[in-house]
Write a protein that holds these residues in place. Structure first.
Motif, PDB file in Angstrom:
ATOM      1  N   TYR A 154     -13.154  -3.461  -0.377  1.00  0.00           N
ATOM      2  CA  TYR A 154     -12.117  -2.629  -0.379  1.00  0.00           C
ATOM      3  C   TYR A 154     -11.014  -2.501   0.944  1.00  0.00           C
ATOM      4  CZ  TYR A 154     -13.069   0.424  -4.420  1.00  0.00           C
ATOM      5  OH  TYR A 154     -13.077   0.960  -5.876  1.00  0.00           O
ATOM      6  N   THR A 155      -9.626  -2.644   0.775  1.00  0.00           N
ATOM      7  CA  THR A 155      -8.992  -2.796   1.956  1.00  0.00           C
ATOM      8  C   THR A 155      -7.741  -1.836   1.930  1.00  0.00           C
ATOM      9  OG1 THR A 155      -7.656  -4.066   3.247  1.00  0.00           O
ATOM     10  CG2 THR A 155      -7.912  -4.692   0.914  1.00  0.00           C
ATOM     11  N   GLU A 156      -7.165  -1.317   2.938  1.00  0.00           N
ATOM     12  CA  GLU A 156      -6.022  -0.748   2.744  1.00  0.00           C
ATOM     13  C   GLU A 156      -4.892  -1.597   3.048  1.00  0.00           C
ATOM     14  OE1 GLU A 156      -5.599   3.539   4.541  1.00  0.00           O
ATOM     15  OE2 GLU A 156      -6.926   2.619   5.950  1.00  0.00           O
ATOM     16  N   GLY A 157      -5.129  -3.104   2.840  1.00  0.00           N
ATOM     17  CA  GLY A 157      -3.893  -3.813   2.833  1.00  0.00           C
ATOM     18  C   GLY A 157      -3.003  -3.974   1.508  1.00  0.00           C
ATOM     19  N   LYS A 215      -9.143  -3.442  -4.268  1.00  0.00           N
ATOM     20  CA  LYS A 215      -9.981  -4.643  -3.989  1.00  0.00           C
ATOM     21  C   LYS A 215      -9.911  -5.376  -5.596  1.00  0.00           C
ATOM     22  CE  LYS A 215     -14.666  -2.804  -5.581  1.00  0.00           C
ATOM     23  NZ  LYS A 215     -14.664  -3.829  -6.733  1.00  0.00           N
ATOM     24  N   SER A 252     -17.439  -3.573  -0.770  1.00  0.00           N
ATOM     25  CA  SER A 252     -17.300  -3.764   0.793  1.00  0.00           C
ATOM     26  C   SER A 252     -15.857  -4.763   0.817  1.00  0.00           C
ATOM     27  CB  SER A 252     -18.259  -4.933   1.266  1.00  0.00           C
ATOM     28  OG  SER A 252     -18.360  -6.024   0.508  1.00  0.00           O
ATOM     29  N   ASN A 303       0.867  -1.274  -0.121  1.00  0.00           N
ATOM     30  CA  ASN A 303       0.041  -0.153  -0.020  1.00  0.00           C
ATOM     31  C   ASN A 303       0.972   1.073  -0.125  1.00  0.00           C
ATOM     32  OD1 ASN A 303      -1.888   2.294   1.735  1.00  0.00           O
ATOM     33  ND2 ASN A 303      -3.004   0.590   0.459  1.00  0.00           N
ATOM     34  N   TYR A 351      -7.065   2.454  -0.942  1.00  0.00           N
ATOM     35  CA  TYR A 351      -7.865   1.288  -0.774  1.00  0.00           C
ATOM     36  C   TYR A 351      -7.975   0.498  -2.149  1.00  0.00           C
ATOM     37  CZ  TYR A 351      -9.807   3.544   3.254  1.00  0.00           C
ATOM     38  OH  TYR A 351      -9.917   4.516   4.554  1.00  0.00           O
TER      39      TYR A 351
END
Length: 215
Positions: free
Chosen positions: A189-192, A180, A187, A156, A178
């Motif tokens: 979506y991630t900051e990973g 995905k 839903s 990220n 974010y």
């Protein structure tokens, strides 16, 4: 007497000897595959142990090849691989050998996972990013993805870094990125980090990059 060898003939013979000496090595296999039409990325997963792994069974190597024609890829691996080492992978091609027999060469075709990107940001001026700035970000992300390799993580922080770098210094006071898979719903979506499976090259869905002003 034999004819005196010319410089060109010597160089050709030297290069042939160098090529032969370099065969059956990881660099030789990768270099030969990258010379093929349509092949853009190669990664070899070698397993010289007696324990199977996710990437390759015991005592085999799995060559992941992004692009190219299966038959040509297999023939190239056959020509360059060590004679006493087995290949593995999800694609199998029967290759004719020089002694009139055949050998099954295995490898894995590379694939792509496409990711959507959402940026939540704040600016020093309180104004949203304009169309030129968004175009600069898109260009920076496109440049970044050209460096993505087969099965390698994309952090990220790397994505955030190129976004900051695409804009004037100090333009952003806050940024969250974010990601995905484009096929997933919002839903997901991630900051990973992006962590592709072993044969996948990640890429950005350049038609699905969104911007939100907020915290």
């Amino acid at each position: 007497g034999t004819d005196v060898e010319t410089d060109a003939e010597f160089r050709s013979r030297f290069n042939d000897n160098q090529d032969e000496a370099a065969a059956a090595t990881r660099p030789a296999i990768i270099s030969a595959l990258l010379d093929l039409d349509g092949v853009t990325k190669v990664r070899i997963y070698d397993n010289p142990t007696d324990t199977d792994t996710t990437y390759a069974p015991a005592f085999t190597f799995n060559t992941v090849v992004y692009g190219g024609v299966a038959e040509t890829v297999a023939e190239t691996i056959y020509a360059k691989k060590p004679i006493n080492t087995l290949t593995s992978g999800t694609t199998s091609v029967v290759v004719d050998t020089e002694d009139g027999a055949t050998e099954t060469i295995k490898f894995t075709a590379g694939a792509t996972d496409t990711y959507s990107v959402k940026m939540v940001y704040q600016t020093s001026s309180g104004k949203v990013l304009n169309s030129t700035e968004q175009a600069d970000i898109l260009s920076a992300l496109t440049t970044l993805q050209a460096y993505f390799e087969i099965g390698s993580n994309v952090t990220n922080d790397q994505i955030k870094g190129v976004i900051y770098g695409a804009l004037d210094f100090g333009r952003l006071t806050s940024l969250h990125v974010y990601v995905k898979l484009s096929s997933d719903d919002d839903s997901a979506y991630t900051e990973g980090d992006i962590s592709p499976v072993y044969n996948v090259v990640p890429s950005f869905d350049t038609d699905n990059i969104s911007y939100e002003y907020g915290t």
